[in-house]
Design a protein around this motif. Sequence first.
Motif, PDB file in Angstrom:
ATOM      1  N   HIS A   6       0.835  -1.240   0.014  1.00  0.00           N
ATOM      2  CA  HIS A   6       0.002  -0.030   0.018  1.00  0.00           C
ATOM      3  C   HIS A   6       0.792   1.222  -0.091  1.00  0.00           C
ATOM      4  N   THR A   7       2.021   1.200   0.804  1.00  0.00           N
ATOM      5  CA  THR A   7       2.832   2.313   1.042  1.00  0.00           C
ATOM      6  C   THR A   7       3.568   2.661  -0.446  1.00  0.00           C
ATOM      7  N   ALA A   8       4.068   1.511  -0.927  1.00  0.00           N
ATOM      8  CA  ALA A   8       4.624   1.797  -2.298  1.00  0.00           C
ATOM      9  C   ALA A   8       3.967   2.200  -3.208  1.00  0.00           C
ATOM     10  N   ALA A   9       2.444   1.803  -3.365  1.00  0.00           N
ATOM     11  CA  ALA A   9       1.787   2.436  -4.325  1.00  0.00           C
ATOM     12  C   ALA A   9       1.525   3.846  -4.250  1.00  0.00           C
ATOM     13  N   LEU A  10       1.420   4.253  -2.756  1.00  0.00           N
ATOM     14  CA  LEU A  10       1.354   5.762  -2.430  1.00  0.00           C
ATOM     15  C   LEU A  10       2.553   6.516  -3.058  1.00  0.00           C
ATOM     16  N   VAL A  11       3.702   5.939  -2.709  1.00  0.00           N
ATOM     17  CA  VAL A  11       4.984   6.425  -3.189  1.00  0.00           C
ATOM     18  C   VAL A  11       4.852   6.614  -4.901  1.00  0.00           C
ATOM     19  N   ARG A  12       4.550   5.670  -5.505  1.00  0.00           N
ATOM     20  CA  ARG A  12       4.649   5.694  -6.841  1.00  0.00           C
ATOM     21  C   ARG A  12       3.864   6.678  -7.332  1.00  0.00           C
ATOM     22  N   ALA A  13       2.462   6.793  -6.690  1.00  0.00           N
ATOM     23  CA  ALA A  13       1.626   7.821  -7.286  1.00  0.00           C
ATOM     24  C   ALA A  13       2.057   9.138  -6.959  1.00  0.00           C
ATOM     25  N   ALA A  14       2.583   9.482  -5.769  1.00  0.00           N
ATOM     26  CA  ALA A  14       3.449  10.846  -5.486  1.00  0.00           C
ATOM     27  C   ALA A  14       4.641  11.132  -6.456  1.00  0.00           C
ATOM     28  N   LEU A  15       5.292  10.066  -6.780  1.00  0.00           N
ATOM     29  CA  LEU A  15       6.358  10.354  -7.741  1.00  0.00           C
ATOM     30  C   LEU A  15       5.773  10.655  -9.280  1.00  0.00           C
ATOM     31  N   MET A  16       4.788   9.930  -9.520  1.00  0.00           N
ATOM     32  CA  MET A  16       4.292  10.425 -10.845  1.00  0.00           C
ATOM     33  C   MET A  16       3.333  11.820 -11.031  1.00  0.00           C
ATOM     34  N   ARG A  17       2.778  12.338  -9.833  1.00  0.00           N
ATOM     35  CA  ARG A  17       2.410  13.500  -9.805  1.00  0.00           C
ATOM     36  C   ARG A  17       3.504  14.613  -9.776  1.00  0.00           C
ATOM     37  N   ALA A  18       4.908  14.221  -9.311  1.00  0.00           N
ATOM     38  CA  ALA A  18       5.998  15.145  -9.312  1.00  0.00           C
ATOM     39  C   ALA A  18       6.577  15.269 -10.712  1.00  0.00           C
ATOM     40  N   GLY A  19       5.875  14.396 -11.715  1.00  0.00           N
ATOM     41  CA  GLY A  19       6.454  14.289 -13.164  1.00  0.00           C
ATOM     42  C   GLY A  19       7.611  13.175 -13.413  1.00  0.00           C
ATOM     43  N   ILE A  20       7.617  12.339 -12.558  1.00  0.00           N
ATOM     44  CA  ILE A  20       8.465  11.396 -12.859  1.00  0.00           C
ATOM     45  C   ILE A  20       7.886  10.343 -13.626  1.00  0.00           C
ATOM     46  N   PRO A  21       8.461   9.859 -14.815  1.00  0.00           N
ATOM     47  CA  PRO A  21       7.746   9.027 -15.899  1.00  0.00           C
ATOM     48  C   PRO A  21       7.559   7.729 -15.035  1.00  0.00           C
ATOM     49  N   GLU A  22       6.166   6.938 -15.297  1.00  0.00           N
ATOM     50  CA  GLU A  22       5.881   5.806 -14.731  1.00  0.00           C
ATOM     51  C   GLU A  22       7.112   4.692 -14.921  1.00  0.00           C
ATOM     52  N   GLU A  23       7.896   4.802 -16.152  1.00  0.00           N
ATOM     53  CA  GLU A  23       8.864   3.486 -16.178  1.00  0.00           C
ATOM     54  C   GLU A  23       9.790   3.672 -15.223  1.00  0.00           C
ATOM     55  N   HIS A  24      10.188   4.733 -14.603  1.00  0.00           N
ATOM     56  CA  HIS A  24      10.871   5.041 -13.386  1.00  0.00           C
ATOM     57  C   HIS A  24      10.232   4.795 -12.063  1.00  0.00           C
ATOM     58  N   THR A  25       9.030   4.871 -11.858  1.00  0.00           N
ATOM     59  CA  THR A  25       8.327   4.531 -10.828  1.00  0.00           C
ATOM     60  C   THR A  25       8.097   3.198 -10.548  1.00  0.00           C
ATOM     61  N   ARG A  26       8.159   2.235 -11.458  1.00  0.00           N
ATOM     62  CA  ARG A  26       8.050   0.788 -11.450  1.00  0.00           C
ATOM     63  C   ARG A  26       9.118   0.341 -10.648  1.00  0.00           C
ATOM     64  N   ARG A  27      10.206   1.076 -10.362  1.00  0.00           N
ATOM     65  CA  ARG A  27      11.398   0.507  -9.459  1.00  0.00           C
ATOM     66  C   ARG A  27      10.993   0.503  -8.008  1.00  0.00           C
ATOM     67  N   VAL A  28       9.991   1.213  -7.649  1.00  0.00           N
ATOM     68  CA  VAL A  28       9.326   1.218  -6.358  1.00  0.00           C
ATOM     69  C   VAL A  28       8.876  -0.180  -5.824  1.00  0.00           C
ATOM     70  N   ARG A  29       9.241  -0.641  -4.771  1.00  0.00           N
ATOM     71  CA  ARG A  29       8.722  -1.874  -4.474  1.00  0.00           C
ATOM     72  C   ARG A  29       8.559  -2.271  -3.107  1.00  0.00           C
ATOM     73  N   ALA A  30       7.721  -2.922  -2.716  1.00  0.00           N
ATOM     74  CA  ALA A  30       7.365  -3.310  -1.349  1.00  0.00           C
ATOM     75  C   ALA A  30       8.698  -4.559  -0.771  1.00  0.00           C
ATOM     76  N   LEU A  31       9.012  -4.661   0.167  1.00  0.00           N
ATOM     77  CA  LEU A  31       9.753  -5.781   0.736  1.00  0.00           C
ATOM     78  C   LEU A  31       9.377  -6.025   2.249  1.00  0.00           C
ATOM     79  N   VAL A  32       9.746  -7.199   2.625  1.00  0.00           N
ATOM     80  CA  VAL A  32       9.363  -7.597   3.940  1.00  0.00           C
ATOM     81  C   VAL A  32      10.565  -8.591   4.311  1.00  0.00           C
ATOM     82  N   THR A  33      11.174  -8.255   5.484  1.00  0.00           N
ATOM     83  CA  THR A  33      12.583  -8.967   5.792  1.00  0.00           C
ATOM     84  C   THR A  33      11.903 -10.192   6.441  1.00  0.00           C
ATOM     85  N   GLY A  34      12.779 -11.510   6.605  1.00  0.00           N
ATOM     86  CA  GLY A  34      12.413 -12.416   7.388  1.00  0.00           C
ATOM     87  C   GLY A  34      11.876 -12.259   8.975  1.00  0.00           C
ATOM     88  N   LYS A  35      12.450 -11.128   9.465  1.00  0.00           N
ATOM     89  CA  LYS A  35      11.915 -10.723  10.672  1.00  0.00           C
ATOM     90  C   LYS A  35      10.575 -10.086  10.837  1.00  0.00           C
TER      91      LYS A  35
END
Length: 83
Positions: free
Chosen positions: A16-45
Motif C-alpha cells: 500500500h505504501t509503495a503504491a502511494l510513493v509511486r503515485a506521489a512520484l508520478m504527480r511530481a512528473g517522474i515517468p511511470e517507467e521510473h516509478t516501477r522501480r518502487v517495490r515493497a519488501l518484507v524481511t524475514g523478521k
Amino acid sequence: MIPMAQYKSARAEAEHTAALVRAALMRAGIPEEHTRRVRALVTGKGHAYVEIGALPLDSAVKLLNTLPLALDDGRAQPAEAPS
C-alpha cells in the motif's frame, strides 16, 4: 521465522505504501517507467520496507524539487542532467 499472518500484514502495508510513493512520484512528473522501480519488501523478521531503487538523474532532481528542503528558496538546486 515470523507467522504467515504477520508476514501478510507487513506485506500488505508495504504494498500500500509503495503504491502511494509511486503515485506521489508520478504527480511530481517522474515517468511511470521510473516509478516501477518502487517495490515493497518484507524481511524475514517481518519488517516492512519500500525500496525506491535507482532513478535517472533528471527524475532524482524532480523528486528533490518536490521535497520540502531547508534551502533559501525551498527548492533543490537542479543538477545538469546528462545529455
